[in-house]
Design a protein around this motif. Structure first.
Motif, PDB file in Angstrom:
ATOM      1  N   CYS A 297     -25.743  28.607  -7.834  1.00  0.00           N
ATOM      2  CA  CYS A 297     -25.109  29.806  -7.304  1.00  0.00           C
ATOM      3  C   CYS A 297     -24.880  30.828  -8.401  1.00  0.00           C
ATOM      4  N   VAL A 298     -24.599  32.060  -7.962  1.00  0.00           N
ATOM      5  CA  VAL A 298     -24.307  33.152  -8.899  1.00  0.00           C
ATOM      6  C   VAL A 298     -22.830  33.540  -8.794  1.00  0.00           C
ATOM      7  N   THR A 299     -22.035  32.619  -8.284  1.00  0.00           N
ATOM      8  CA  THR A 299     -20.612  32.858  -8.057  1.00  0.00           C
ATOM      9  C   THR A 299     -19.776  31.855  -8.838  1.00  0.00           C
ATOM     10  N   LYS A 300     -18.682  32.322  -9.397  1.00  0.00           N
ATOM     11  CA  LYS A 300     -17.789  31.454 -10.165  1.00  0.00           C
ATOM     12  C   LYS A 300     -17.274  30.302  -9.302  1.00  0.00           C
ATOM     13  N   ILE A 301     -17.252  29.112  -9.886  1.00  0.00           N
ATOM     14  CA  ILE A 301     -16.699  27.951  -9.191  1.00  0.00           C
ATOM     15  C   ILE A 301     -15.190  27.928  -9.464  1.00  0.00           C
ATOM     16  N   THR A 302     -14.452  28.401  -8.491  1.00  0.00           N
ATOM     17  CA  THR A 302     -12.991  28.366  -8.558  1.00  0.00           C
ATOM     18  C   THR A 302     -12.512  27.014  -8.024  1.00  0.00           C
ATOM     19  N   PRO A 303     -11.234  26.672  -8.182  1.00  0.00           N
ATOM     20  CA  PRO A 303     -10.748  25.418  -7.596  1.00  0.00           C
ATOM     21  C   PRO A 303     -11.008  25.323  -6.103  1.00  0.00           C
ATOM     22  N   GLU A 304     -10.823  26.412  -5.375  1.00  0.00           N
ATOM     23  CA  GLU A 304     -11.041  26.387  -3.927  1.00  0.00           C
ATOM     24  C   GLU A 304     -12.524  26.156  -3.598  1.00  0.00           C
ATOM     25  N   ARG A 305     -13.389  26.818  -4.319  1.00  0.00           N
ATOM     26  CA  ARG A 305     -14.819  26.648  -4.071  1.00  0.00           C
ATOM     27  C   ARG A 305     -15.287  25.267  -4.509  1.00  0.00           C
ATOM     28  N   ALA A 306     -14.736  24.770  -5.594  1.00  0.00           N
ATOM     29  CA  ALA A 306     -15.082  23.412  -6.027  1.00  0.00           C
ATOM     30  C   ALA A 306     -14.723  22.402  -4.953  1.00  0.00           C
ATOM     31  N   GLN A 307     -13.564  22.569  -4.339  1.00  0.00           N
ATOM     32  CA  GLN A 307     -13.148  21.654  -3.277  1.00  0.00           C
ATOM     33  C   GLN A 307     -14.076  21.752  -2.078  1.00  0.00           C
ATOM     34  N   THR A 308     -14.511  22.971  -1.776  1.00  0.00           N
ATOM     35  CA  THR A 308     -15.475  23.157  -0.682  1.00  0.00           C
ATOM     36  C   THR A 308     -16.759  22.375  -0.957  1.00  0.00           C
ATOM     37  N   LEU A 309     -17.274  22.488  -2.183  1.00  0.00           N
ATOM     38  CA  LEU A 309     -18.515  21.796  -2.526  1.00  0.00           C
ATOM     39  C   LEU A 309     -18.353  20.287  -2.450  1.00  0.00           C
ATOM     40  N   VAL A 310     -17.229  19.793  -2.945  1.00  0.00           N
ATOM     41  CA  VAL A 310     -16.971  18.348  -2.869  1.00  0.00           C
ATOM     42  C   VAL A 310     -16.901  17.906  -1.412  1.00  0.00           C
ATOM     43  N   ASN A 311     -16.181  18.668  -0.589  1.00  0.00           N
ATOM     44  CA  ASN A 311     -16.044  18.318   0.830  1.00  0.00           C
ATOM     45  C   ASN A 311     -17.388  18.328   1.552  1.00  0.00           C
ATOM     46  N   ALA A 312     -18.302  19.196   1.080  1.00  0.00           N
ATOM     47  CA  ALA A 312     -19.619  19.317   1.721  1.00  0.00           C
ATOM     48  C   ALA A 312     -20.618  18.296   1.180  1.00  0.00           C
ATOM     49  N   GLY A 313     -20.181  17.455   0.260  1.00  0.00           N
ATOM     50  CA  GLY A 313     -21.045  16.391  -0.244  1.00  0.00           C
ATOM     51  C   GLY A 313     -21.869  16.744  -1.460  1.00  0.00           C
ATOM     52  N   TYR A 314     -21.550  17.844  -2.129  1.00  0.00           N
ATOM     53  CA  TYR A 314     -22.331  18.233  -3.304  1.00  0.00           C
ATOM     54  C   TYR A 314     -21.791  17.542  -4.552  1.00  0.00           C
ATOM     55  N   ALA A 315     -22.712  17.129  -5.419  1.00  0.00           N
ATOM     56  CA  ALA A 315     -22.338  16.458  -6.665  1.00  0.00           C
ATOM     57  C   ALA A 315     -22.744  17.267  -7.891  1.00  0.00           C
ATOM     58  N   TYR A 316     -23.771  18.110  -7.753  1.00  0.00           N
ATOM     59  CA  TYR A 316     -24.302  18.864  -8.886  1.00  0.00           C
ATOM     60  C   TYR A 316     -24.281  20.353  -8.559  1.00  0.00           C
ATOM     61  N   VAL A 317     -23.968  21.158  -9.554  1.00  0.00           N
ATOM     62  CA  VAL A 317     -23.996  22.607  -9.357  1.00  0.00           C
ATOM     63  C   VAL A 317     -24.683  23.253 -10.557  1.00  0.00           C
ATOM     64  N   GLY A 318     -25.666  24.099 -10.273  1.00  0.00           N
ATOM     65  CA  GLY A 318     -26.380  24.808 -11.324  1.00  0.00           C
ATOM     66  C   GLY A 318     -25.742  26.163 -11.565  1.00  0.00           C
ATOM     67  N   ARG A 319     -25.461  26.456 -12.835  1.00  0.00           N
ATOM     68  CA  ARG A 319     -24.852  27.740 -13.198  1.00  0.00           C
ATOM     69  C   ARG A 319     -25.613  28.357 -14.369  1.00  0.00           C
ATOM     70  N   TYR A 320     -25.505  29.670 -14.470  1.00  0.00           N
ATOM     71  CA  TYR A 320     -26.292  30.433 -15.428  1.00  0.00           C
ATOM     72  C   TYR A 320     -25.567  30.576 -16.758  1.00  0.00           C
ATOM     73  N   LEU A 321     -26.316  30.355 -17.843  1.00  0.00           N
ATOM     74  CA  LEU A 321     -25.737  30.457 -19.187  1.00  0.00           C
ATOM     75  C   LEU A 321     -25.455  31.894 -19.578  1.00  0.00           C
ATOM     76  N   TYR A 322     -26.222  32.818 -19.012  1.00  0.00           N
ATOM     77  CA  TYR A 322     -26.166  34.191 -19.526  1.00  0.00           C
ATOM     78  C   TYR A 322     -26.480  35.163 -18.396  1.00  0.00           C
ATOM     79  N   ASN A 323     -25.863  36.342 -18.438  1.00  0.00           N
ATOM     80  CA  ASN A 323     -26.123  37.395 -17.471  1.00  0.00           C
ATOM     81  C   ASN A 323     -26.426  38.676 -18.235  1.00  0.00           C
TER      82      ASN A 323
END
Length: 734
Positions: A297-323
């Protein structure tokens, strides 16, 4: 290889159509070589002979419909003119068939060639005899092959001929190659075949994997014992995906291979051709209703979003080193402060992605790969990724296979060499299937992150899922609600990359590092100042005399000051990368290289030839005039200090290999940088840094030439050159 009859075909076009002017093209080169230029000319000639006024390279709907209405079956009795026949004869020769001397007659040799052509295509049953049907003419005027090409797969060729035979009389199905290679056209023909078997009418079937096709496939599961057309289509799809099955009935062997494919693709292992398996075989993204265990994703993983991903069954998240555009429309694309701590706290694992402007061919080259490797390592360290992390470098456009060879592979060679030599990180590749497969096959990346959502990319159509895929991007979805809502790319995960679950404290980016020289502003004045300085110490623009390190008085100047300067500037990216990696001043590497290039003399070449002839075991060589033994010592020191990831070298085993590699400017320049680090150890002074004193800098430059009075003079002369270079490097990093 030139062919006399193809050359005759080219002469026919030139002589008949006023050197191409009547066809709206330039005169053909009469070189006897088949290619698209010749096929386009023949296509235009055919259009001209049929009275079409708007000529085109494309054998499109107008050309086909005109041919169908005027000449639905071309043979000795119906061929409309001698020139029309010569076009056919020329095309046959360009395809490798006997065109009957291009004499304007549909003779027995032409008839025999046409029959053979249709047999090779697989349409001899649909179009019996020796006449040419419009769709065969259309296929004839392409560069497609209808015989097995070198390396082609006979099972694939069997599938191609079967598809041609079964569906050639459907309105929108055109003859595909029968060369043993999967391709974009073959992949699309499979979708047409599926749609025809589902009962879609001409004009409805469109070769797209749309809702109607998807719905129909859900009721056509095939399994062991099935011998229907659907079994043939399913095994055809397996063959085209390079699975080890025989085209035809759904046998026990097919079932076993289906299970292997399903496990490889992270599908439910059912052993049958169900909808999910059909989808993965027919389109790169497969069944987009699947929910993967990874996302990016191109969006910051906040605590609320992290919980959403965990609840949806996601284990890995790809994030960008540089913009590159932090204030643009995607301000959170780069990993944000505190974000990795949040990812860790919620039990997620992160895999890093590096992408800047990687969306066109011009971006990709060896030097840019080195730059990207250096920058990615800096940012990975700045964010706190631990050694061992795989960084995915992006190719975000539809590169043709030839472009992969010419640009993408050299780019990743630069990435791989930079990252693996100068860090503990590992390299991954993000892009379409063909790019991912070729980059991993070349050894420039360990794993692949596949951009399979772009199903229409030529690098996805006709290519199977790469063997070393780690993440497979198949859909864009939104999960969660309110503060937890997040838009993600939904990715399948193979387990080949586990990402990172723990991170070092953020280190930040070191400030004051060198950048590439602003050549537009500073190239000319820098050269002028270098020339002025060197002249002031007795080194003119060309020529000159002086003592060598071995005590010989020689005339030097094999290379002029300007030539040496331009050579150094051509590798500016490499000097920059090394300086940034080692956290030293770029001029400390540039100065001895430029000096040694300028001071090259005939005795240097004599020494090199003696090593090549086996008369000597070593000599100072290459751009930086380094002895292999010195390079070995320097590299081993840097390995011990953790500055270089490589295996230690020995004089006994590696001397000749290192000497040979020193002929490569890149290897030589890297060795100059490593020697600079080693020289600080030999002098017993602090390792060079961004704040090394001028006195220590002079001592390091002197040590490059050895010890004693001549080396001291070398240092005094080079420190002035260093200062000139550093002045302009400082301006470029300001």
């Amino acid at each position: 290889m030139a062919d006399a009859m193809v050359e005759r075909a080219q002469r026919f076009i030139n002589s008949t159509y006023n050197n191409g002017a009547m066809l709206g093209i330039s005169k053909l080169e009469e070189d006897g070589k088949t290619g698209w230029t010749v096929m386009y000319a023949l296509t235009r000639a055919l259009q001209y002979e049929m009275g079409i006024t708007s000529l085109s390279n494309a054998f499109g709907p107008t050309t086909l419909s005109t041919l169908q209405s005027k000449y639905p079956s071309i043979n000795a009795s119906t061929v409309p003119s001698a020139n029309f026949c010569r076009i056919i004869q020329s095309a046959l020769y360009c395809k490798g068939y006997d065109g009957g001397e291009i004499d304007g007659t549909y003779n027995s040799r032409v008839q025999s060639a046409v029959a053979q052509l249709k047999l090779h295509m697989g349409v001899d049953g649909a179009y019996p005899g020796t006449s040419l049907e419009p769709k065969v003419v259309k296929a004839l005027l392409t560069m497609d092959a209808y015989v097995s090409l070198s390396g082609g797969n006979e099972q694939i060729r069997t599938v191609q001929r079967w598809l041609n035979a079964r569906y050639v009389n459907r309105r929108d199905f055109y003859i595909i190659p029968a060369d043993g290679y999967h391709s974009r056209d073959v992949a699309k023909s499979m979708l047409f075949a599926i749609q025809y078997e589902l009962g879609m009418a001409d004009g409805v079937a469109n070769g797209n994997f749309g809702p109607g096709t998807q719905s129909g496939l859900k009721s056509h599961t095939v399994g062991q014992g099935n011998s229907s057309t659907w079994a043939y289509l399913f095994t055809a799809a397996m063959v085209l995906n390079k699975r080890n099955v025989l085209f035809g009935e759904f046998t026990g062997g097919v079932q076993s291979e289906v299970e292997t494919f399903q496990a490889f693709s992270m599908l439910p292992v059912t052993g049958v051709g169900d909808y999910a398996t059909w989808s993965s075989l027919l389109v790169s993204y497969g069944d987009q209703t699947r929910r993967g265990s990874a996302c990016d994703c191109v969006t910051k993983i906040t605590p609320e979003r992290a919980q959403t991903l965990v609840n949806a069954g996601y284990a890995y998240v790809g994030r960008y080193l540089y913009n590159p555009f932090p204030n643009g429309k995607l301000p959170e694309k780069q990993i944000q402060p505190g974000e990795l701590e949040t990812i860790k706290a919620y039990g997620l694992r992160c895999f890093p992605i590096y992408q800047t402007f990687s969306d066109s061919l011009s971006y990709f080259k060896y030097g840019q790969g080195c730059v990207d490797g250096t920058n990615a390592v800096e940012w990975a360290r700045a964010h706190g990724f631990k050694p061992g992390s795989i960084i995915y470098f992006a190719v975000d456009y539809d590169a043709m296979d030839g472009e992969v060879t010419s640009n993408i592979l050299p780019h990743f060679r630069g990435v791989s060499r930079t990252v693996t030599e100068n860090s503990g990180y590992r390299v991954g590749v993000y892009g379409p299937r063909n790019i991912c497969q070729r980059v991993t096959d070349a050894g420039y990346a360990e794993t692949a992150f596949v951009s399979d959502m772009s199903a229409g990319f030529s690098g996805n159509l006709g290519y199977p899922l790469p063997t070393k895929w780690a993440f497979d991007q198949i859909s864009t979805i939104t999960v969660g609600s309110g503060a937890g809502s997040i838009n993600i790319d939904n990715d399948m995960a193979s387990g080949r990359d586990q990402g990172q679950a723990d991170f070092d404290p953020p280190a930040g980016i070191v400030s004051g590092l060198d950048r590439d020289l602003n050549q537009a502003a500073y190239k000319a004045p820098l050269l002028a100042d270098i020339q002025s300085y060197l002249t002031s110490i007795g080194v003119p623009e060309t020529g000159g005399e002086g003592w060598t390190a071995d005590g010989d008085w020689v005339t030097y100047g094999v290379i002029s000051t300007t030539e040496a300067f331009n050579m150094v500037l051509s590798a500016d990216y490499l000097f920059t990368n090394l300086a940034r990696t080692l956290k030293i001043r770029k001029a400390l590497i540039q100065a001895p290289v430029l000096w040694e290039l300028r001071k090259l003399n005939p005795l240097d070449a004599v020494s090199d030839e003696a090593v090549k002839a086996g008369l000597r075991d070593d000599s100072s060589t290459g751009w930086g005039q380094i002895f292999a033994k010195v390079a070995i010592d320097a590299r081993n020191y840097c390995i011990r200090q953790g500055l270089l990831n490589a295996s230690p070298l020995t004089y006994e085993a590696d001397l000749k290999s290192v000497w040979d590699q020193l002929q490569d400017p890149e290897y030589n320049i890297r060795s100059v940088a490593y020697l600079t680090m080693f020289n600080s150890y030999q002098l017993g002074i602090p390792s060079p840094s961004l704040t090394t004193s001028l006195a220590d800098t002079q001592a390091l430059l002197a040590r490059y030439n050895g010890t004693g009075p001549k080396a001291e003079q070398y240092g005094r002369e080079l420190v002035g050159l260093y200062q000139v270079l550093e002045n302009y490097n400082a301006l470029s990093r300001a």
